[in-house]
Design a protein around this motif. Structure first.
Motif, PDB file in Angstrom:
ATOM      1  N   CYS A 131       0.834  -1.218   0.000  1.00  0.00           N
ATOM      2  CA  CYS A 131       0.000   0.000   0.000  1.00  0.00           C
ATOM      3  C   CYS A 131       0.869   1.269   0.000  1.00  0.00           C
ATOM      4  N   ARG A 132       0.457   2.220  -0.801  1.00  0.00           N
ATOM      5  CA  ARG A 132       1.113   3.534  -0.829  1.00  0.00           C
ATOM      6  C   ARG A 132       0.058   4.642  -0.834  1.00  0.00           C
ATOM      7  N   ALA A 140       1.313   7.655   0.897  1.00  0.00           N
ATOM      8  CA  ALA A 140       2.771   7.833   0.859  1.00  0.00           C
ATOM      9  C   ALA A 140       3.155   9.305   0.741  1.00  0.00           C
ATOM     10  N   HIS A 141       2.319  10.083   0.065  1.00  0.00           N
ATOM     11  CA  HIS A 141       2.618  11.510  -0.120  1.00  0.00           C
ATOM     12  C   HIS A 141       2.681  12.254   1.215  1.00  0.00           C
ATOM     13  N   GLU A 157       9.286   6.016   3.342  1.00  0.00           N
ATOM     14  CA  GLU A 157       8.580   5.020   2.547  1.00  0.00           C
ATOM     15  C   GLU A 157       7.565   4.295   3.436  1.00  0.00           C
ATOM     16  N   PRO A 158       6.383   3.997   2.929  1.00  0.00           N
ATOM     17  CA  PRO A 158       5.413   3.245   3.744  1.00  0.00           C
ATOM     18  C   PRO A 158       6.005   1.907   4.222  1.00  0.00           C
ATOM     19  N   ARG A 159       5.755   1.597   5.490  1.00  0.00           N
ATOM     20  CA  ARG A 159       6.123   0.280   6.018  1.00  0.00           C
ATOM     21  C   ARG A 159       4.984  -0.171   6.939  1.00  0.00           C
ATOM     22  N   CYS A 207       1.213   2.620   9.147  1.00  0.00           N
ATOM     23  CA  CYS A 207       2.574   3.134   8.956  1.00  0.00           C
ATOM     24  C   CYS A 207       2.875   4.258   9.955  1.00  0.00           C
ATOM     25  N   CYS A 210      -6.131   5.183   6.474  1.00  0.00           N
ATOM     26  CA  CYS A 210      -5.756   3.772   6.630  1.00  0.00           C
ATOM     27  C   CYS A 210      -6.897   2.873   7.119  1.00  0.00           C
TER      28      CYS A 210
END
Ligand code: SF4
Length: 206
Positions: A24-25, A28-29, A34-36, A98, A114
């Motif tokens: 999933c991103r 992300a912005h 970075e997404p984790r 994240c 999310c």
């Protein structure tokens, strides 16, 4: 991201869902990295822990509750680390998967994208869950009835009145020690009840 172990055949649905979450991103912005996504789930899990969002230490390790708050939460629940990190016994699904980064007052709240994006789908893949712990305000806002309690403390104080299978808890941050001092019923009444419910959920026959 932790997945099922070999003791139980995994659901194809859960595996596919966890793979989609890992990729999933969606926000992300808005993340400082970075997404984790940090999620733990196995299809036989009996307990679901819905917390807030990973902190920086959990983001670095990729393991849910891998910090002082996690130590405190395990102490409250009476679970050993082996059970707490067994996805076939305990699932971990934060309100935001994240690490959201830091703001002026500490860690930022979970990303609002999310839970609406993933929670219903993930819960649908966890049919054996018997007890859901709502750890902190964000989880309580999403899963307790509207108007249940105006504050986190009042929500936790009404734990007996929560919907069946749900139990609200404060976030086990270091400040919770002060909070526990002001609310002795938590250690005296709620925690024994919590530990009993956890044992019952794990021991319950399907
Ligand atoms: S916080 Fe949730 S919605 Fe945002 S990138 Fe991570 S998994 Fe996706």
């Amino acid at each position: 991201m932790s997945t099922s172990n070999d003791r139980t055949r995994k659901s194809e649905g859960l595996d596919a869902l966890l793979a989609r979450i890992a990729a999933c991103r969606a926000c992300a912005h808005a993340l400082p990295h970075e997404p984790r996504p940090v999620v733990q789930a196995g299809q036989s899990a009996r307990i679901l822990v819905i917390g807030q969002a990973p902190g920086s230490k959990v983001h670095a390790s990729g393991r849910a509750w891998d910090d002082d708050s996690g130590d405190r939460l395990r102490d409250w629940t009476g679970l050993c680390a082996e059970d707490f990190y067994d996805p076939e016994r305990v699932a971990h699904m934060p309100s935001g998967f994240c690490y959201p980064g830091k703001g002026e007052g500490g860690d930022l709240p979970p990303r609002p994208e999310c839970a609406p994006l993933w929670h219903d789908a993930l819960r649908a893949e966890l049919p054996q869950v018997r007890l859901t712990l709502l750890v902190g305000l964000h989880a309580q806002k999403r899963y307790l009835p509207r108007g249940f309690a105006p504050t986190m403390t009042q929500a936790v104080a009404r734990w007996h009145e929560a919907p069946p299978g749900f139990l609200p808890l404060p976030h086990p941050a270091w400040r919770s020690r002060l909070w526990m001092g002001r609310n002795p019923w938590f250690a005296g009444e709620l925690l024994p009840d919590l530990r009993g419910r956890i044992r019952a959920a794990l021991d319950q026959k399907v």
